[in-house]
Design a protein around this motif. Structure first.
Motif, PDB file in Angstrom:
ATOM      1  N   VAL A 501      35.412  51.665  47.998  1.00 31.94           N
ATOM      2  CA  VAL A 501      36.837  51.627  47.660  1.00 31.94           C
ATOM      3  C   VAL A 501      37.529  50.523  48.440  1.00 31.94           C
ATOM      4  CG1 VAL A 501      39.016  52.896  47.878  1.00 31.94           C
ATOM      5  CG2 VAL A 501      36.978  54.053  46.982  1.00 31.94           C
ATOM      6  N   SER A 502      37.253  50.441  49.741  1.00 35.58           N
ATOM      7  CA  SER A 502      37.886  49.425  50.586  1.00 35.58           C
ATOM      8  C   SER A 502      37.490  48.020  50.163  1.00 35.58           C
ATOM      9  CB  SER A 502      37.513  49.650  52.057  1.00 35.58           C
ATOM     10  OG  SER A 502      38.051  50.863  52.539  1.00 35.58           O
ATOM     11  N   MET A 503      36.208  47.846  49.778  1.00 36.40           N
ATOM     12  CA  MET A 503      35.766  46.525  49.319  1.00 36.40           C
ATOM     13  C   MET A 503      36.531  46.115  48.057  1.00 36.40           C
ATOM     14  SD  MET A 503      33.881  44.872  46.817  1.00 36.40           S
ATOM     15  CE  MET A 503      32.769  46.106  46.138  1.00 36.40           C
ATOM     16  N   LYS A 504      36.690  47.066  47.114  1.00 34.24           N
ATOM     17  CA  LYS A 504      37.393  46.761  45.868  1.00 34.24           C
ATOM     18  C   LYS A 504      38.869  46.454  46.129  1.00 34.24           C
ATOM     19  CE  LYS A 504      35.918  47.477  42.067  1.00 34.24           C
ATOM     20  NZ  LYS A 504      35.291  46.625  41.013  1.00 34.24           N
ATOM     21  N   ILE A 505      39.500  47.259  46.994  1.00 32.26           N
ATOM     22  CA  ILE A 505      40.903  47.007  47.327  1.00 32.26           C
ATOM     23  C   ILE A 505      41.031  45.692  48.090  1.00 32.26           C
ATOM     24  CG2 ILE A 505      42.840  47.800  48.750  1.00 32.26           C
ATOM     25  CD1 ILE A 505      42.084  50.658  48.005  1.00 32.26           C
ATOM     26  N   GLY A 506      40.119  45.456  49.031  1.00 32.95           N
ATOM     27  CA  GLY A 506      40.145  44.203  49.780  1.00 32.95           C
ATOM     28  C   GLY A 506      40.037  42.993  48.876  1.00 32.95           C
ATOM     29  N   ALA A 507      39.138  43.063  47.903  1.00 36.22           N
ATOM     30  CA  ALA A 507      38.968  41.944  46.975  1.00 36.22           C
ATOM     31  C   ALA A 507      40.217  41.753  46.118  1.00 36.22           C
ATOM     32  CB  ALA A 507      37.744  42.186  46.087  1.00 36.22           C
ATOM     33  N   ALA A 508      40.829  42.854  45.684  1.00 34.73           N
ATOM     34  CA  ALA A 508      42.033  42.756  44.852  1.00 34.73           C
ATOM     35  C   ALA A 508      43.206  42.188  45.648  1.00 34.73           C
ATOM     36  CB  ALA A 508      42.382  44.136  44.289  1.00 34.73           C
ATOM     37  N   VAL A 509      43.341  42.628  46.905  1.00 34.86           N
ATOM     38  CA  VAL A 509      44.422  42.122  47.758  1.00 34.86           C
ATOM     39  C   VAL A 509      44.202  40.652  48.083  1.00 34.86           C
ATOM     40  CG1 VAL A 509      45.425  42.301  50.082  1.00 34.86           C
ATOM     41  CG2 VAL A 509      45.052  44.367  48.714  1.00 34.86           C
ATOM     42  N   ALA A 510      42.962  40.276  48.365  1.00 35.83           N
ATOM     43  CA  ALA A 510      42.664  38.864  48.625  1.00 35.83           C
ATOM     44  C   ALA A 510      42.972  38.016  47.390  1.00 35.83           C
ATOM     45  CB  ALA A 510      41.202  38.714  49.032  1.00 35.83           C
ATOM     46  N   ALA A 511      42.591  38.524  46.210  1.00 36.16           N
ATOM     47  CA  ALA A 511      42.884  37.788  44.976  1.00 36.16           C
ATOM     48  C   ALA A 511      44.387  37.595  44.811  1.00 36.16           C
ATOM     49  CB  ALA A 511      42.304  38.539  43.770  1.00 36.16           C
ATOM     50  N   TYR A 512      45.162  38.623  45.150  1.00 32.31           N
ATOM     51  CA  TYR A 512      46.621  38.494  45.077  1.00 32.31           C
ATOM     52  C   TYR A 512      47.096  37.378  46.004  1.00 32.31           C
ATOM     53  CZ  TYR A 512      51.575  39.759  45.177  1.00 32.31           C
ATOM     54  OH  TYR A 512      52.954  39.730  45.086  1.00 32.31           O
ATOM     55  N   ALA A 513      46.539  37.327  47.223  1.00 32.60           N
ATOM     56  CA  ALA A 513      46.928  36.285  48.173  1.00 32.60           C
ATOM     57  C   ALA A 513      46.614  34.900  47.624  1.00 32.60           C
ATOM     58  CB  ALA A 513      46.223  36.509  49.512  1.00 32.60           C
ATOM     59  N   TYR A 514      45.444  34.727  47.032  1.00 35.60           N
ATOM     60  CA  TYR A 514      45.079  33.421  46.472  1.00 35.60           C
ATOM     61  C   TYR A 514      45.986  33.060  45.295  1.00 35.60           C
ATOM     62  CZ  TYR A 514      40.816  33.673  49.301  1.00 35.60           C
ATOM     63  OH  TYR A 514      39.937  33.750  50.347  1.00 35.60           O
ATOM     64  N   GLU A 515      46.253  34.039  44.444  1.00 34.79           N
ATOM     65  CA  GLU A 515      47.046  33.776  43.235  1.00 34.79           C
ATOM     66  C   GLU A 515      48.507  33.474  43.541  1.00 34.79           C
ATOM     67  OE1 GLU A 515      46.298  37.311  41.057  1.00 34.79           O
ATOM     68  OE2 GLU A 515      44.190  36.806  40.687  1.00 34.79           O
ATOM     69  N   HIS A 516      49.007  33.950  44.695  1.00 30.29           N
ATOM     70  CA  HIS A 516      50.427  33.771  45.014  1.00 30.29           C
ATOM     71  C   HIS A 516      50.652  32.788  46.166  1.00 30.29           C
ATOM     72  CE1 HIS A 516      50.508  37.464  42.614  1.00 30.29           C
ATOM     73  NE2 HIS A 516      51.774  37.203  42.382  1.00 30.29           N
ATOM     74  N   GLY A 517      49.655  31.972  46.462  1.00 31.82           N
ATOM     75  CA  GLY A 517      49.815  30.927  47.462  1.00 31.82           C
ATOM     76  C   GLY A 517      50.020  31.434  48.876  1.00 31.82           C
ATOM     77  N   LEU A 518      49.457  32.616  49.192  1.00 33.63           N
ATOM     78  CA  LEU A 518      49.631  33.217  50.515  1.00 33.63           C
ATOM     79  C   LEU A 518      48.395  33.076  51.394  1.00 33.63           C
ATOM     80  CD1 LEU A 518      51.364  36.539  49.392  1.00 33.63           C
ATOM     81  CD2 LEU A 518      52.462  34.566  50.469  1.00 33.63           C
ATOM     82  N   ALA A 519      47.301  32.562  50.847  1.00 32.41           N
ATOM     83  CA  ALA A 519      46.036  32.500  51.584  1.00 32.41           C
ATOM     84  C   ALA A 519      45.954  31.241  52.426  1.00 32.41           C
ATOM     85  CB  ALA A 519      44.854  32.569  50.619  1.00 32.41           C
ATOM     86  N   GLY A 520      45.225  31.359  53.529  1.00 27.95           N
ATOM     87  CA  GLY A 520      45.039  30.213  54.419  1.00 27.95           C
ATOM     88  C   GLY A 520      43.667  29.601  54.316  1.00 27.95           C
ATOM     89  N   ASN A 521      42.876  30.011  53.325  1.00 25.42           N
ATOM     90  CA  ASN A 521      41.558  29.418  53.112  1.00 25.42           C
ATOM     91  C   ASN A 521      41.302  29.321  51.612  1.00 25.42           C
ATOM     92  OD1 ASN A 521      40.925  32.091  52.348  1.00 25.42           O
ATOM     93  ND2 ASN A 521      40.105  32.585  54.367  1.00 25.42           N
ATOM     94  N   GLU A 522      40.160  28.771  51.253  1.00 23.93           N
ATOM     95  CA  GLU A 522      39.857  28.546  49.838  1.00 23.93           C
ATOM     96  C   GLU A 522      39.288  29.806  49.187  1.00 23.93           C
ATOM     97  OE1 GLU A 522      37.458  25.163  49.043  1.00 23.93           O
ATOM     98  OE2 GLU A 522      38.722  23.768  50.184  1.00 23.93           O
ATOM     99  N   ARG A 523      39.632  29.984  47.930  1.00 28.03           N
ATOM    100  CA  ARG A 523      39.164  31.144  47.176  1.00 28.03           C
ATOM    101  C   ARG A 523      37.681  30.992  46.837  1.00 28.03           C
ATOM    102  NH1 ARG A 523      42.203  34.122  42.276  1.00 28.03           N
ATOM    103  NH2 ARG A 523      40.501  35.471  41.557  1.00 28.03           N
ATOM    104  N   PRO A 524      36.863  31.999  47.143  1.00 28.78           N
ATOM    105  CA  PRO A 524      35.450  31.920  46.759  1.00 28.78           C
ATOM    106  C   PRO A 524      35.293  32.156  45.264  1.00 28.78           C
ATOM    107  CG  PRO A 524      35.911  34.019  47.817  1.00 28.78           C
ATOM    108  CD  PRO A 524      37.169  33.212  47.914  1.00 28.78           C
ATOM    109  N   SER A 525      34.193  31.742  44.720  1.00 23.30           N
ATOM    110  CA  SER A 525      33.971  31.888  43.279  1.00 23.30           C
ATOM    111  C   SER A 525      33.806  33.357  42.889  1.00 23.30           C
ATOM    112  CB  SER A 525      32.731  31.087  42.851  1.00 23.30           C
ATOM    113  OG  SER A 525      31.596  31.500  43.594  1.00 23.30           O
ATOM    114  N   ASP A 526      33.192  34.139  43.759  1.00 23.89           N
ATOM    115  CA  ASP A 526      33.004  35.576  43.515  1.00 23.89           C
ATOM    116  C   ASP A 526      33.637  36.327  44.680  1.00 23.89           C
ATOM    117  OD1 ASP A 526      32.143  38.209  43.224  1.00 23.89           O
ATOM    118  OD2 ASP A 526      30.193  37.643  42.425  1.00 23.89           O
ATOM    119  N   ILE A 527      34.892  36.754  44.505  1.00 23.54           N
ATOM    120  CA  ILE A 527      35.623  37.365  45.621  1.00 23.54           C
ATOM    121  C   ILE A 527      34.971  38.663  46.080  1.00 23.54           C
ATOM    122  CG2 ILE A 527      37.808  38.431  46.302  1.00 23.54           C
ATOM    123  CD1 ILE A 527      39.291  36.441  44.686  1.00 23.54           C
TER     124      ILE A 527
END
Length: 539
Positions: A501-527
């Motif tokens: 569950v945490s992995m799935k939520i973590g991946a979804a939250v990270a994807a949100y960060a990448y999609e909204h310009g909030l991330a400080g690193n590059e998005r991996p191809s398979d989050i």
């Protein structure tokens, strides 16, 4: 909580991050100067776990079982987290709710191992020196409390350190945050608890709790210095009193990577439970109306996120707010009330004055009631029967913890509603057989959400955590509830699945960060794969 710079010989055995006890192989013992310092036998990880379980099973009281695990935490972290990961259902109630409540109440009397950072008011102006004493080169997550509102137990002062320690254990066990990169912190500004002040063994400052500028300046100094040393650290505020909790979140939420678990984490878990309940009831989310017993951090946090979710679906905000009502110590919060705290004002509707919760239920006719005021048995049979008369499938969330503070237990909820309640709780309850059905109630436990939220934010090196991340987490958690779960009355997945569950939520939250310009690193191809690989695993 030490970073071990010397890793040879007896000092290796003394470092909980590196010690493996009897699991060191003969070759490792020879290479690390450990020969003769351990018995001849080499144990597998499974054998070590069996030994710990045997020790735990010698005790009946949960506090005694906790002390066994706590000793392990201080000496062999790998084995400690192996226990938590492999026996989550058994160990989580020991290292967190409900046992952590008793741990905090008795913290000064069971204190043995130094862990974390205590920042005292007496050290104001020197916080940089305290942080410099922390041995960690890198810290990903800090959980910080001032002990003023521990669970439903009130002001426990420095004894509240049990909460950050427990939360960070769950960050590692549930979401794979490296334990060497976590730091529990207590801001000690005194306590207004007379029992603490009179206790000769109390470990905190013996003075009344500081407020105003002294408090604000100490917390600001801590946050400034912590971020100076660890610029990317996530700071989780935990169990502050209502006024300070809202004030700190308002001050920092748009400036640094932080969140308040009591306000925002609880809200995400509760919203996920609402989504699950809606699936069962067949009524639209937009048709739900909620009455909260309580009007503090948890109540208004949940209400705010429900409103945000309704707005996200297209409902005007003012209309969405009318779907939530609050009941506090003075009665139903209405437009007629004066002197309301800022967090209550959006929910002061044009409603009749009600002095009892049952009156409020009858007046508002909610589809769901949410207990977050630590009022034991407040959801009595009369209240539950009225909810069942109003609704075919009443939503009953008794979220206060520990167990002694629950608004009702699972059996009462199911029996009083003839098995029709959609029930979730803050503390664990055993399965119930009612009306020819077998119900498996599950906790609306923050551990479903905050570890994954933190994992996603840390993985993406996020700059901040906007509301969208909490909506994302709630929806992801709700999506992981199976039809089989719902059929047995479970509004959440099994806690045994919490790492997935945490992995799935973590991946979804990270994807949100990448999609909204909030991330400080590059998005991996398979989050998902990258997040799963990022997670710490006890070997």
């Amino acid at each position: 909580m030490t970073e071990c710079k010397t890793t040879h010989g007896v000092k290796k055995l003394g470092c909980p991050h590196l010690n493996r006890g009897l699991a060191f192989t003969k070759e490792e013992r020879a290479a690390n100067g450990l020969e003769g310092l351990l018995p001849a036998a080499v144990s597998t990880g499974d054998e070590q776990v069996a030994r710990v379980k045997e020790m735990m099973n010698r005790f009946e009281r949960p506090l005694d079982k906790f002390l066994v695990l706590d000793s392990l935490h201080a000496t062999d972290e790998n084995l400690y987290f192996k226990m938590l990961v492999e026996h989550t259902d058994e160990c989580m109630p020991l290292v967190y709710t409900p046992t952590v409540g008793e741990v905090c109440q008795k913290f000064s009397h069971i204190y043995r191992y130094p862990r974390g950072l205590f920042v005292s008011l007496e050290q104001k102006g020197r916080v940089a020196e305290l942080i410099a004493n922390c041995p960690q080169k890198d810290v990903d997550v800090i959980v910080v409390t001032d002990g003023q509102r521990i669970l439903g137990l009130g002001d426990l002062g420095a004894n509240g350190m049990g909460i950050p320690v427990g939360k960070l254990s769950l960050y590692t066990a549930c979401a794979g945050i490296n334990p060497a990169k976590t730091l529990p912190v207590t801001i000690d500004v005194g306590t207004n608890n007379p029992e603490n002040l009179a206790d000769p063994l109390y470990i905190g400052l013996r003075r009344e709790r500081a407020t105003g500028a002294d408090f604000d300046e100490l917390v600001d100094e801590f946050i400034t210095e912590a971020r100076r040393r660890w610029p990317n650290v996530l700071i989780q505020f935990e169990d502050f009193g209502n006024h300070n909790a809202f004030a700190l979140l308002e001050r920092y939420r748009d400036k640094i990577l932080c969140f308040n678990d009591d306000i925002q984490g609880t809200a995400a878990v509760a919203l996920a439970g609402v989504y699950s309940a809606v699936r069962v009831s067949g009524r639209k989310f937009s048709e739900q109306r909620f009455l909260f017993l309580g009007a503090g951090e948890a109540a208004t946090g949940i209400a705010d996120l429900i409103v945000d979710a309704l707005v996200d679906e297209g409902m005007p905000r003012e209309e969405a707010r009318k779907h939530c009502a609050l009941f506090d110590s003075k009665g139903l919060v209405t437009a007629n009330r004066t002197g309301l705290a800022a967090n209550k004002q959006p929910y002061a509707h044009d409603l009749p004055d009600c002095t009892t919760f049952l009156e409020a239920v009858k007046a508002i006719r909610p589809t769901g009631i949410v207990g977050v005021a630590a009022q034991p048995k407040a959801f009595n049979e009369e209240v539950l029967a009225e909810m069942a008369a109003i609704n075919e499938r009443p939503i009953i969330f008794a979220l206060s913890n520990p167990t002694s503070r629950a608004e009702c237990d699972a059996e009462t909820a199911y029996r009083a509603t003839e098995g029709r309640a959609l029930f979730a709780s803050g503390s664990p309850f055993a399965p119930v057989d009612v009306c020819g059905r077998h119900f498996v109630p599950r906790q609306g436990n923050n551990s479903y959400v905050f570890p994954g939220l933190g994992l996603g934010a840390v993985f993406a090196n996020a700059r901040m955590m906007p509301t969208g991340m909490f909506l994302t987490a709630a929806r992801e958690l709700a999506a992981l509830v199976s039809e089989e779960d719902l059929a047995q009355g479970s509004l959440y997945p099994s806690l045994s699945e919490v790492r997935h569950v945490s992995m799935k939520i973590g991946a979804a939250v990270a994807a949100y960060a990448y999609e909204h310009g909030l991330a400080g690193n590059e998005r991996p191809s398979d989050i998902e794969a990258a997040v799963a690989d990022f997670m710490y695993r006890p070997e």
